[in-house]
Motif scaffolding. Structure first.
Motif, PDB file in Angstrom:
ATOM      1  N   PHE A  33       0.754  -1.318   0.263  1.00  0.00           N
ATOM      2  CA  PHE A  33      -0.197  -0.189   0.463  1.00  0.00           C
ATOM      3  C   PHE A  33       0.651   1.206   0.205  1.00  0.00           C
ATOM      4  O   PHE A  33       2.282   1.540   0.314  1.00  0.00           O
ATOM      5  CB  PHE A  33      -1.162  -0.091   1.469  1.00  0.00           C
ATOM      6  N   TYR A  35       0.465   5.476   0.950  1.00  0.00           N
ATOM      7  CA  TYR A  35      -0.070   6.387   1.596  1.00  0.00           C
ATOM      8  C   TYR A  35       0.449   7.521   1.351  1.00  0.00           C
ATOM      9  O   TYR A  35       1.753   7.368   1.544  1.00  0.00           O
ATOM     10  CB  TYR A  35      -1.322   5.819   3.657  1.00  0.00           C
ATOM     11  N   LEU A  45      -5.607   6.510   1.557  1.00  0.00           N
ATOM     12  CA  LEU A  45      -4.722   5.890   0.609  1.00  0.00           C
ATOM     13  C   LEU A  45      -4.942   6.251  -1.079  1.00  0.00           C
ATOM     14  O   LEU A  45      -5.726   6.507  -1.513  1.00  0.00           O
ATOM     15  CB  LEU A  45      -5.410   4.564   0.755  1.00  0.00           C
ATOM     16  N   PHE A  48      -2.998   0.240  -4.173  1.00  0.00           N
ATOM     17  CA  PHE A  48      -2.599  -0.431  -3.632  1.00  0.00           C
ATOM     18  C   PHE A  48      -2.082  -1.380  -3.844  1.00  0.00           C
ATOM     19  O   PHE A  48      -2.536  -1.844  -5.554  1.00  0.00           O
ATOM     20  CB  PHE A  48      -3.632  -1.429  -2.767  1.00  0.00           C
TER      21      PHE A  48
END
Lengths: 115, 111
Positions: A33, A35, A45, A48
């Motif tokens: 992921f 962020y 986010l 991903f």
């Protein structure tokens, strides 16, 4: 005992530059992921990935792309950096698809400043 | 829209004080809640909560979840300067969905 490594701790780039943020994990996790973290907004986010060569948009993908050519590496790309992309960027990996059950393992973050 | 709110956003205390950090949420179908501590490096996992009323404890830190009132608290007793950090709360809003993070509480513990 390093598990998720982000290649740069601090970066300063100029507006319009193409920027690569690299993340490597050594836990054999399939799920990774990206962020960004901004004061008062928490972690949001960006993208991903559940598997090699797979990617999914998160909540704020605009202005970003990603690459996952190998299981252990997940790269975030800013195609043309802008000042509103100045932020802390955190990479994470997870044993489960969404981070459920075991949570995330985070990297130390890359603080990017675009001037 | 799924939402996680933390309060206070910032808190300054002195060593030895006890603090309570709050995390409330509005999500589609709650599955679990995570607490993380973030110093000047990677956020580190503290607790995962899934059931109401069951306290999780680790040293001076403890946390509990109330699924009826839709919140969790993180307690730190006898605070130390090493507790200074941002404390993040994240909620899994539905099965198969990514966690939603709150804005964090920045705790500063003065000597």
């Amino acid at each position: 005992d390093v598990k998720v490594t982000q290649s740069s701790r601090y970066l300063v780039k100029r507006t319009g530059e193409k920027v690569f943020l690299e993340c490597v994990q050594d836990m054999d996790h399939e799920n990774m992921f990206w962020y960004r973290q901004d004061p008062g907004l928490g972690l949001r986010l960006i993208y991903f990935s559940y598997d090699v060569k797979m990617k999914e948009k998160g909540d704020i993908p605009e202005g970003y792309s990603v690459s996952r050519e190998k299981k252990e590496r997940f790269s975030l790309i800013l195609e043309s950096a802008s000042t509103n992309q100045t932020s802390m960027y955190l990479c994470a990996s997870s044993l489960t698809r969404t981070g459920a059950l075991y949570g995330y393992t985070f990297g130390s973050g890359t603080r990017l400043t675009v001037v | 829209e799924d939402k996680v709110v933390q309060s206070p956003l910032s808190l300054v205390v002195h060593e030895g004080d006890t603090v309570t950090l709050n995390c409330s949420y509005e999500v589609t179908n709650f599955r679990s809640l995570l607490w993380y501590k973030q110093e000047k490096k990677a956020p580190t996992f503290l607790f995962m909560l899934t059931s109401s009323g069951i306290e999780k404890k680790s040293g001076r830190l403890s946390s509990i979840l109330d699924k009826k009132e839709l919140f969790s608290i993180l307690n730190i007793t006898a605070t130390q300067t090493g507790d200074s950090a941002i404390y993040l709360c994240a909620v899994e809003p539905n099965y198969g969905q990514n966690f939603v993070f709150g804005p964090g509480t920045r705790l500063s513990v003065l000597p």
